[in-house]
Scaffold this motif. Structure first.
Motif, PDB file in Angstrom:
ATOM      1  N   THR A  97      54.483  27.998  62.007  1.00 56.21           N
ATOM      2  CA  THR A  97      54.228  28.722  60.760  1.00 56.21           C
ATOM      3  C   THR A  97      54.946  30.073  60.765  1.00 56.21           C
ATOM      4  O   THR A  97      55.576  30.454  59.773  1.00 56.21           O
ATOM      5  N   ARG A  98      54.863  30.760  61.902  1.00 54.93           N
ATOM      6  CA  ARG A  98      55.540  32.062  61.986  1.00 54.93           C
ATOM      7  C   ARG A  98      57.048  31.903  61.763  1.00 54.93           C
ATOM      8  O   ARG A  98      57.671  32.707  61.082  1.00 54.93           O
ATOM      9  N   ASP A  99      57.617  30.825  62.336  1.00 57.26           N
ATOM     10  CA  ASP A  99      59.062  30.605  62.171  1.00 57.26           C
ATOM     11  C   ASP A  99      59.424  30.243  60.732  1.00 57.26           C
ATOM     12  O   ASP A  99      60.503  30.581  60.255  1.00 57.26           O
ATOM     13  N   ALA A 158      64.124  16.648  56.310  1.00 50.66           N
ATOM     14  CA  ALA A 158      64.701  17.439  57.398  1.00 50.66           C
ATOM     15  C   ALA A 158      66.221  17.329  57.275  1.00 50.66           C
ATOM     16  O   ALA A 158      66.760  16.245  57.143  1.00 50.66           O
ATOM     17  N   GLN A 159      66.878  18.471  57.231  1.00 54.23           N
ATOM     18  CA  GLN A 159      68.327  18.473  57.013  1.00 54.23           C
ATOM     19  C   GLN A 159      69.005  19.300  58.086  1.00 54.23           C
ATOM     20  O   GLN A 159      68.466  20.296  58.549  1.00 54.23           O
ATOM     21  N   ALA A 165      49.672  18.180  51.581  1.00 55.31           N
ATOM     22  CA  ALA A 165      49.053  19.078  52.577  1.00 55.31           C
ATOM     23  C   ALA A 165      48.609  18.251  53.785  1.00 55.31           C
ATOM     24  O   ALA A 165      48.775  18.673  54.934  1.00 55.31           O
ATOM     25  N   GLY A 166      48.080  17.059  53.525  1.00 53.10           N
ATOM     26  CA  GLY A 166      47.665  16.167  54.613  1.00 53.10           C
ATOM     27  C   GLY A 166      48.854  15.750  55.467  1.00 53.10           C
ATOM     28  O   GLY A 166      48.776  15.732  56.693  1.00 53.10           O
ATOM     29  N   HIS A 167      49.988  15.440  54.814  1.00 54.18           N
ATOM     30  CA  HIS A 167      51.196  15.084  55.572  1.00 54.18           C
ATOM     31  C   HIS A 167      51.611  16.248  56.466  1.00 54.18           C
ATOM     32  O   HIS A 167      51.981  16.051  57.622  1.00 54.18           O
ATOM     33  N   GLY A 168      51.552  17.448  55.906  1.00 53.34           N
ATOM     34  CA  GLY A 168      51.891  18.627  56.700  1.00 53.34           C
ATOM     35  C   GLY A 168      51.009  18.693  57.944  1.00 53.34           C
ATOM     36  O   GLY A 168      51.483  18.923  59.053  1.00 53.34           O
ATOM     37  N   LEU A 169      49.723  18.415  57.726  1.00 59.78           N
ATOM     38  CA  LEU A 169      48.769  18.478  58.836  1.00 59.78           C
ATOM     39  C   LEU A 169      49.092  17.447  59.929  1.00 59.78           C
ATOM     40  O   LEU A 169      49.136  17.777  61.115  1.00 59.78           O
ATOM     41  N   TYR A 170      49.363  16.163  59.544  1.00 64.39           N
ATOM     42  CA  TYR A 170      49.680  15.182  60.598  1.00 64.39           C
ATOM     43  C   TYR A 170      50.947  15.568  61.321  1.00 64.39           C
ATOM     44  O   TYR A 170      51.087  15.364  62.516  1.00 64.39           O
ATOM     45  N   LEU A 171      51.917  16.068  60.551  1.00 70.19           N
ATOM     46  CA  LEU A 171      53.214  16.366  61.171  1.00 70.19           C
ATOM     47  C   LEU A 171      53.103  17.553  62.131  1.00 70.19           C
ATOM     48  O   LEU A 171      53.694  17.536  63.207  1.00 70.19           O
ATOM     49  N   TYR A 172      52.345  18.582  61.727  1.00 71.31           N
ATOM     50  CA  TYR A 172      52.133  19.693  62.667  1.00 71.31           C
ATOM     51  C   TYR A 172      51.432  19.178  63.929  1.00 71.31           C
ATOM     52  O   TYR A 172      51.750  19.590  65.037  1.00 71.31           O
ATOM     53  N   CYS A 173      50.476  18.263  63.741  1.00 73.87           N
ATOM     54  CA  CYS A 173      49.780  17.699  64.913  1.00 73.87           C
ATOM     55  C   CYS A 173      50.775  16.943  65.795  1.00 73.87           C
ATOM     56  O   CYS A 173      50.727  17.057  67.022  1.00 73.87           O
ATOM     57  N   ILE A 193      60.557  17.567  63.190  1.00 73.47           N
ATOM     58  CA  ILE A 193      59.186  17.351  62.691  1.00 73.47           C
ATOM     59  C   ILE A 193      58.671  18.637  62.048  1.00 73.47           C
ATOM     60  O   ILE A 193      58.023  18.613  60.998  1.00 73.47           O
ATOM     61  N   GLY A 194      59.002  19.768  62.669  1.00 77.11           N
ATOM     62  CA  GLY A 194      58.565  21.052  62.110  1.00 77.11           C
ATOM     63  C   GLY A 194      59.153  21.268  60.725  1.00 77.11           C
ATOM     64  O   GLY A 194      58.453  21.669  59.795  1.00 77.11           O
ATOM     65  N   GLN A 195      60.441  20.966  60.581  1.00 81.66           N
ATOM     66  CA  GLN A 195      61.069  21.159  59.273  1.00 81.66           C
ATOM     67  C   GLN A 195      60.467  20.212  58.238  1.00 81.66           C
ATOM     68  O   GLN A 195      60.251  20.581  57.087  1.00 81.66           O
ATOM     69  N   HIS A 196      60.181  19.004  58.677  1.00 81.38           N
ATOM     70  CA  HIS A 196      59.547  18.038  57.773  1.00 81.38           C
ATOM     71  C   HIS A 196      58.166  18.562  57.336  1.00 81.38           C
ATOM     72  O   HIS A 196      57.818  18.550  56.149  1.00 81.38           O
ATOM     73  N   ALA A 197      57.393  19.068  58.306  1.00 85.56           N
ATOM     74  CA  ALA A 197      56.061  19.602  57.982  1.00 85.56           C
ATOM     75  C   ALA A 197      56.179  20.773  56.998  1.00 85.56           C
ATOM     76  O   ALA A 197      55.455  20.838  55.998  1.00 85.56           O
TER      77      ALA A 197
END
Lengths: 251, 330
Positions: free
Chosen positions: B113-115, B3-4, B92-100, B54-58
């Motif tokens: 996702t839309r953003d 995340a930057q 992909a799993g990391h993305g999933l936890y982070l979105y959660c 968190i969104g940017q990280h995901a």
């Protein structure tokens, strides 16, 4: 004649290799994140099974070839995979229909192998059964969900079935290699698995509101290596490229 | 760092005395090392900032599948193919936890996702660089995951509970990713002449983009000061970059590779390496969308999303049918 056991092990390993590779082509571009994870997981299982099947094939052959040598240094005519698995991914529906048709055969075949007179084959089958049980559960659910989903998803799944059904028959053809395996109680006769496959297929298609094609014509030539489709060569040219471009390097 | 350039309220950090009682209690809890949980009161700025971070990280995890996915079908051995598949699956799993984790803050995965797809939200600049040879799989694991770990290890202690807990698991997997990357580099660096050249070329291309992952110096940034007061950022960008260089240079030496920086030298006085700053103009170009692969990455994500629509709709329609059939049967 080539040792039928070596031929046979290449058939098993090449089918899991080629399908594992095809599924891995989905990496990062699945319709939803959970499917990215599930597709990668399926590909990973199949590549793992390949290492075991082709590793054993290399041992049986006794010419110093290991699983990588067999995977990366044979050309199209030496591959023994089913034609079904080399078919291109198409859309997600076709990928999952291919997976479902393969898994349905694969699971019942592996269960037959668990009682093999060859201990190593029985052990590989036993490990694979656990993975493939999950593959079949997932591909069955997806075929049902998409078949009985929207009008568009139904149409796409019917198209996928119509397109792939001509490659189903090859999974149940018995030839001299199979007969040699059956005679030694190494592997079941593929033809005997067809009724159970059909019963499962019919039940799933009914729930998925899909119609089984009437024509039972079956393309063949994959597991014997006599005539693959044009798709396999392109797949191998990508898969084998590094090994071929830099001979003698280790990775 | 995945995340930057996360912007906070930009109003500067309030002192405890300037805060209303609720906010003061919130800040005191953070100062005492406590965790904030989803149902706790939190300032709107904290919530928004975390969603962005968190969104940017995901998104980085999701887009980050693409440069590595580029080599899965060309992996040189069955084992390398399996390892790379496992790694991309982890991402992909990391993305999933982070979105959660982000969803606990009141956004949905679909919103985020839309953003991402519209370009409104960013992902790490590093994934806009191409992976051109197999050695890049080594360099990405060694340098990119190495830089990510620098940032993520301290984030295990971040103040937001769901984020901190997601980070614990992510860090375990990332350290495996870094080791596999270094293992590829070892093979290449000790391999044939062509392999050594490939390894050096990968280091040349990924060195500065990896340093950019930490973001420009933020010693003077009010955004960073606020994020640090909230403990959603634990170190300055410069601290982390220095730590990364100090750790990585000896690893490059062990490989017999040359870090592409003529000014790189050990400084006895500071006990750290002196090194050249990356070209920050290039960094801002990449953020603006002008990196080598920005267009391809967003195109690939949009294509996957658009082509997957019928699948998502089909599965939802089926689930709805099942639910109504179940209700009718009851």
């Amino acid at each position: 004649m080539t040792d039928p056991l070596f031929e046979y092990l290449c058939r098993m390993g090449d089918s899991t290799l080629v399908l594992g590779h095809r599924v891995s082509e989905w990496c990062g571009v699945a319709p939803v994140l959970e499917e990215d994870i599930a597709l990668a997981n399926t590909a990973l299982d199949l590549i793992g099974q390949t290492q075991l099947w082709l590793g054993l094939a290399g041992e049986v052959e006794g010419k110093g070839r290991d699983a990588d040598a067999l995977a990366f240094h044979r050309d199209v005519w030496e591959f023994r995979n089913l034609l079904l698995v080399e078919q291109p991914n198409g859309d997600f529906g076709r990928t999952m229909m291919r997976q479902f048709l393969f898994d349905s055969w694969h699971l019942s075949y592996l269960k037959g192998l668990a009682g093999s007179s060859n201990d190593q084959i029985a052990a590989i089958a036993e490990k694979s059964v656990k993975e493939v049980t999950y593959h079949l559960e997932r591909s069955t659910d997806t075929v049902i969900g998409l078949g009985d989903g929207t009008e568009e998803s139904h149409r796409r799944m019917q198209d996928a079935l119509d397109r792939l059904y001509p490659y189903v028959g090859e999974m149940f053809l018995t030839d001299a290699v199979d007969t040699a395996m059956t005679e030694q109680n190494i592997a079941p006769d593929p033809a005997t698995l067809r009724p159970a496959f059909d019963a499962h297929l019919d039940a799933v298609l009914q729930e998925a509101t899909l119609t089984k094609p009437q024509d039972n014509f079956a393309h063949k030539g994959g597991k014997t290596g006599a005539r693959h489709t044009e798709h396999l060569g392109h797949m191998l040219s990508q898969m084998q490229w590094l090994q071929r471009a830099y001979p003698g390097a280790t990775w | 760092m995945y995340a930057q350039m996360i912007k906070s309220t930009g109003q500067g950090v309030k002192s405890l005395d300037e805060m209303e009682p609720q906010e003061r209690a919130f800040q005191e809890r953070i100062d005492a090392g406590g965790k904030i949980e989803p149902k706790d009161w939190m300032p709107e700025g904290y919530r928004k900032n975390l969603i962005r971070q968190i969104g940017q990280h995901a998104h980085s995890e999701i887009v980050g599948q693409l440069p590595e996915g580029n080599w899965i079908t060309r992996a040189p051995t069955l084992e390398r193919k399996a390892i790379l598949l496992a790694k991309v699956q982890d991402e992909a799993g990391h993305g999933l936890y982070l979105y959660c984790a982000a969803e606990t803050l009141g956004v949905t995965r679909d919103d985020l996702t839309r953003d991402l797809l519209s370009g409104k939200m960013k992902y790490s600049s590093i994934f806009n660089y191409p992976t051109l040879t197999w050695a890049d799989m080594g360099a990405v694991g060694w340098l990119v995951d190495g830089a990510a770990i620098m940032n993520q290890v301290p984030l295990q202690r971040t103040s937001y509970g769901p984020y901190a807990r997601a980070m614990v698991r992510i860090c375990k997997e990332e350290s495996f990713h870094q080791r596999q990357g270094y293992d590829i580099m070892m093979k290449m660096a000790n391999g044939t002449e062509a392999q050594r050249k490939m390894a050096q070329d990968a280091l040349n291309r990924f060195w500065y983009p990896s340093l950019m992952m930490f973001g420009p110096s933020d010693a003077e940034s009010v955004h960073s000061a606020q994020s640090m007061a909230w403990k959603i950022k634990m170190n300055t960008n410069d601290e982390l970059r220095q730590k990364f260089v100090d750790q990585t240079v000896p690893q490059a030496e062990y490989l017999g590779l040359t870090v592409p920086d003529e000014n790189l030298k050990w400084n006895e006085e500071t006990g750290h390496y002196d090194f050249s700053e990356p070209d920050w103009n290039e960094f801002f170009d990449v953020l603006k969308g002008n990196g080598p692969c920005n267009t391809e990455r967003l195109e690939a994500r949009n294509k996957a999303w658009d082509e997957g629509r019928w699948v998502r709709e089909g599965l939802l329609a089926h689930a709805a049918k099942k639910r109504s059939a179940k209700l009718a049967a009851e």
